[in-house]
Write a protein that holds these residues in place. Structure first.
Motif, PDB file in Angstrom:
ATOM      1  N   LYS A 297       0.816  -1.214   0.000  1.00 46.43           N
ATOM      2  CA  LYS A 297       0.000   0.000   0.000  1.00 46.43           C
ATOM      3  C   LYS A 297       0.849   1.263   0.000  1.00 46.43           C
ATOM      4  CE  LYS A 297      -1.880   1.551   3.838  1.00 46.43           C
ATOM      5  NZ  LYS A 297      -0.973   2.700   4.114  1.00 46.43           N
ATOM      6  N   PRO A 298       0.285   2.381  -0.479  1.00 45.74           N
ATOM      7  CA  PRO A 298       0.996   3.664  -0.407  1.00 45.74           C
ATOM      8  C   PRO A 298       1.254   4.049   1.048  1.00 45.74           C
ATOM      9  CG  PRO A 298      -0.889   3.795  -1.893  1.00 45.74           C
ATOM     10  CD  PRO A 298      -1.001   2.492  -1.170  1.00 45.74           C
ATOM     11  N   GLU A 299       2.302   4.797   1.284  1.00 45.63           N
ATOM     12  CA  GLU A 299       2.642   5.196   2.650  1.00 45.63           C
ATOM     13  C   GLU A 299       1.596   6.176   3.166  1.00 45.63           C
ATOM     14  OE1 GLU A 299       6.330   7.233   5.156  1.00 45.63           O
ATOM     15  OE2 GLU A 299       6.586   6.657   3.062  1.00 45.63           O
ATOM     16  N   SER A 300       0.940   5.804   4.241  1.00 46.45           N
ATOM     17  CA  SER A 300      -0.120   6.629   4.821  1.00 46.45           C
ATOM     18  C   SER A 300      -0.537   6.006   6.137  1.00 46.45           C
ATOM     19  CB  SER A 300      -1.328   6.712   3.876  1.00 46.45           C
ATOM     20  OG  SER A 300      -2.429   7.322   4.517  1.00 46.45           O
ATOM     21  N   CYS A 301      -1.059   6.817   7.042  1.00 44.84           N
ATOM     22  CA  CYS A 301      -1.577   6.275   8.307  1.00 44.84           C
ATOM     23  C   CYS A 301      -2.911   5.569   8.092  1.00 44.84           C
ATOM     24  CB  CYS A 301      -1.724   7.385   9.340  1.00 44.84           C
ATOM     25  SG  CYS A 301      -2.955   8.644   8.905  1.00 44.84           S
ATOM     26  N   PHE A 302      -3.568   5.869   6.966  1.00 46.55           N
ATOM     27  CA  PHE A 302      -4.854   5.251   6.669  1.00 46.55           C
ATOM     28  C   PHE A 302      -4.640   3.882   6.028  1.00 46.55           C
ATOM     29  CE2 PHE A 302      -5.715   9.832   6.504  1.00 46.55           C
ATOM     30  CZ  PHE A 302      -6.699   9.907   7.488  1.00 46.55           C
ATOM     31  N   LEU A 303      -5.467   2.924   6.428  1.00 47.47           N
ATOM     32  CA  LEU A 303      -5.341   1.577   5.887  1.00 47.47           C
ATOM     33  C   LEU A 303      -5.650   1.569   4.392  1.00 47.47           C
ATOM     34  CD1 LEU A 303      -4.795  -1.383   6.545  1.00 47.47           C
ATOM     35  CD2 LEU A 303      -7.239  -1.652   7.097  1.00 47.47           C
ATOM     36  N   PHE A 304      -6.641   2.382   3.996  1.00 48.65           N
ATOM     37  CA  PHE A 304      -7.003   2.484   2.584  1.00 48.65           C
ATOM     38  C   PHE A 304      -7.006   3.965   2.190  1.00 48.65           C
ATOM     39  CE2 PHE A 304      -9.209  -1.344   4.203  1.00 48.65           C
ATOM     40  CZ  PHE A 304      -8.526  -2.301   3.464  1.00 48.65           C
ATOM     41  N   PRO A 305      -5.824   4.515   1.889  1.00 46.24           N
ATOM     42  CA  PRO A 305      -5.745   5.944   1.541  1.00 46.24           C
ATOM     43  C   PRO A 305      -6.328   6.215   0.164  1.00 46.24           C
ATOM     44  CG  PRO A 305      -3.612   4.904   1.262  1.00 46.24           C
ATOM     45  CD  PRO A 305      -4.511   3.855   1.861  1.00 46.24           C
ATOM     46  N   GLU A 306      -6.790   7.442  -0.022  1.00 50.38           N
ATOM     47  CA  GLU A 306      -7.316   7.801  -1.339  1.00 50.38           C
ATOM     48  C   GLU A 306      -6.184   7.793  -2.355  1.00 50.38           C
ATOM     49  OE1 GLU A 306      -8.900  11.745  -1.280  1.00 50.38           O
ATOM     50  OE2 GLU A 306      -7.342  12.457   0.059  1.00 50.38           O
ATOM     51  N   GLU A 307      -6.552   7.505  -3.567  1.00 53.10           N
ATOM     52  CA  GLU A 307      -5.543   7.379  -4.618  1.00 53.10           C
ATOM     53  C   GLU A 307      -5.011   8.744  -5.026  1.00 53.10           C
ATOM     54  OE1 GLU A 307      -7.024   5.067  -7.835  1.00 53.10           O
ATOM     55  OE2 GLU A 307      -6.665   3.195  -6.745  1.00 53.10           O
ATOM     56  N   HIS A 308      -3.744   8.783  -5.390  1.00 52.20           N
ATOM     57  CA  HIS A 308      -3.097  10.053  -5.722  1.00 52.20           C
ATOM     58  C   HIS A 308      -3.742  10.724  -6.924  1.00 52.20           C
ATOM     59  CE1 HIS A 308       0.077   9.747  -2.792  1.00 52.20           C
ATOM     60  NE2 HIS A 308       0.311   8.492  -3.152  1.00 52.20           N
TER      61      HIS A 308
END
Length: 414
Positions: free
Chosen positions: A311-322
């Motif tokens: 996954k993309p680096e983020s504190c959210f498990l499912f971050p919004e796509e760039h």
């Protein structure tokens, strides 16, 4: 000594001195006789105060007090008439951020849109009476909905939303009376049927005689048994156009998490050491942030391990796509995937396929609960895993597969 003066518009004013101060107040009349009578009344009340027969309260509006014979202490206050069209906006602006689930606010906004459409945006809250609400219920019951006319359950929810806003307005002094809901007549509520397997629904649809709306209602009752669930997840994994979709579906299918709960989940909510997923709730309590924990199966753990690495680096498990973030606002801070985006991702895979009858994310939740019930899992465990459950929901979920029911009845009478 009180005197009267007439301004260029013809309106009379009373002028007088009291305790070394000069006062002038409009009498809002063009009739000299009325103005002279008011001036005499002021003179008489000043004399009564000097004689001690009328007590002058502290911080009183003196002209108002003298003109009203001591009955009014201050200028009458204008009553604010809040319109139905502005009610929801005022309510939304008054509550703290994050105090109510965003999806709940969106639903309330939709409900009030229907209320203002029928009763009128300019209709004041103070003028709303029971006949207005009955008119709303009757008209809504005749309007087309997703499956036939608007259901009684939906109308009751809309009336309840207006009631919640009414109670807020009453606490803020914007309306004095109680919400006039008592005695309203609603259409009869059709009990929602229990959830059914793919095979059960398919047999009923193929037998014929069902209108399109009736068939759609049946598919709304769909839950997937374990084998069907595995096949659907395999299909999503193969066809998904977004990397996050498959792990989201797996987590929903094996934990019963709602779509919004998945979207706001943090990486720290996945504990691979204890094999638990902590779900951040919003619906169980309005005043507290609550959580519940669900054990993760081996399948979920494996999928989550792979996803956390990719996954993309983020504190959210499912971050919004760039790319979605760039399209909306390049300067806005990255956040979690939005519920509507999760729905669009899922529909993009299912539409036009053999799985197009799966109507949305809630099928995963219904399947989780029904599969647990079919295996005889204690209802208390199910409640703790999926969060708030009403008795009506339990009646829909707490059934077994037809084969299990047959074995049970054969055990007694076979």
């Amino acid at each position: 000594m009180a005197s009267i003066q007439q301004d260029p518009s013809g309106n009379f004013h009373v002028c007088f001195r009291f305790r070394n101060r000069r006062f002038k107040r409009s009498l809002k009349t063009h009739i000299k006789r009325k103005a002279e009578a008011a001036a005499s009344r002021v003179e008489e009340n000043i004399r009564l105060i000097d004689d001690g027969r009328i007590e002058l309260p502290e911080d009183v509006d003196i002209p108002v007090f003298l003109l009203s014979d001591g009955k009014l202490l201050e200028k009458p206050k204008l009553v604010e008439n809040v319109s139905l069209g502005s009610l929801f906006t005022r309510y939304r602006e008054s509550i703290p951020d994050d105090s109510i689930e965003a999806t709940s606010l969106a639903t309330m906004k939709i409900h009030m849109k229907h209320v203002t459409r029928i009763l009128g945006e300019s209709q004041t809250l103070r003028a709303v009476r029971k006949p207005h609400l009955q008119e709303y219920v009757t008209q809504r019951s005749r309007e087309p909905g997703r499956h036939g006319n608007i259901s009684a359950a939906t109308i009751r929810k809309e009336i309840a939303t207006l009631g919640s806003l009414w109670n807020w307005a009453k606490s803020d002094g914007l309306v004095d009376s109680e919400y006039p809901r008592q005695g309203l007549m609603f259409p009869k509520v059709t009990e929602r049927p229990p959830f059914q397997t793919w095979e059960q629904i398919t047999r009923q649809v193929r037998s014929g005689g069902l209108a399109e709306t009736e068939a759609a209602k049946l598919w709304d009752c769909l839950y997937l048994d374990r084998e069907k669930l595995k096949k659907l997840l395999a299909f999503v994994e193969q066809e998904a156009r977004h990397d996050c979709l498959h792990p989201m579906c797996v987590l929903a299918a094996y934990t019963g998490a709602r779509r919004s709960e998945l979207c706001r989940a943090l990486v720290s909510d996945i504990d691979l050491m204890t094999s638990t997923f902590t779900i951040r709730e919003r619906k169980r309590s309005r005043s507290h942030r609550t959580t519940r924990s669900v054990p993760m199966t081996q399948t979920v753990q494996q999928v989550m391990k792979s996803w956390l690495k990719a996954k993309p680096e983020s504190c959210f498990l499912f971050p919004e796509e760039h790319r979605a973030l760039r399209l909306r606002n390049a300067d806005r801070k990255e956040g979690p995937l939005k519920p509507f985006e999760a729905t669009n991702f899922l529909r993009g895979v299912l539409d036009g396929s053999e799985w197009s009858s799966v109507v949305g994310w809630h099928v995963f939740r219904h399947s989780f609960i029904s599969n647990c019930a079919s295996r005889g899992i204690d209802q208390r465990f199910i409640d703790s895993w999926v969060g708030h459950q009403t008795d009506e929901q339990r009646r829909r979920y707490r059934h077994l597969f037809p084969e299990s029911q047959q074995k049970a009845i054969d055990l007694v009478f076979g």
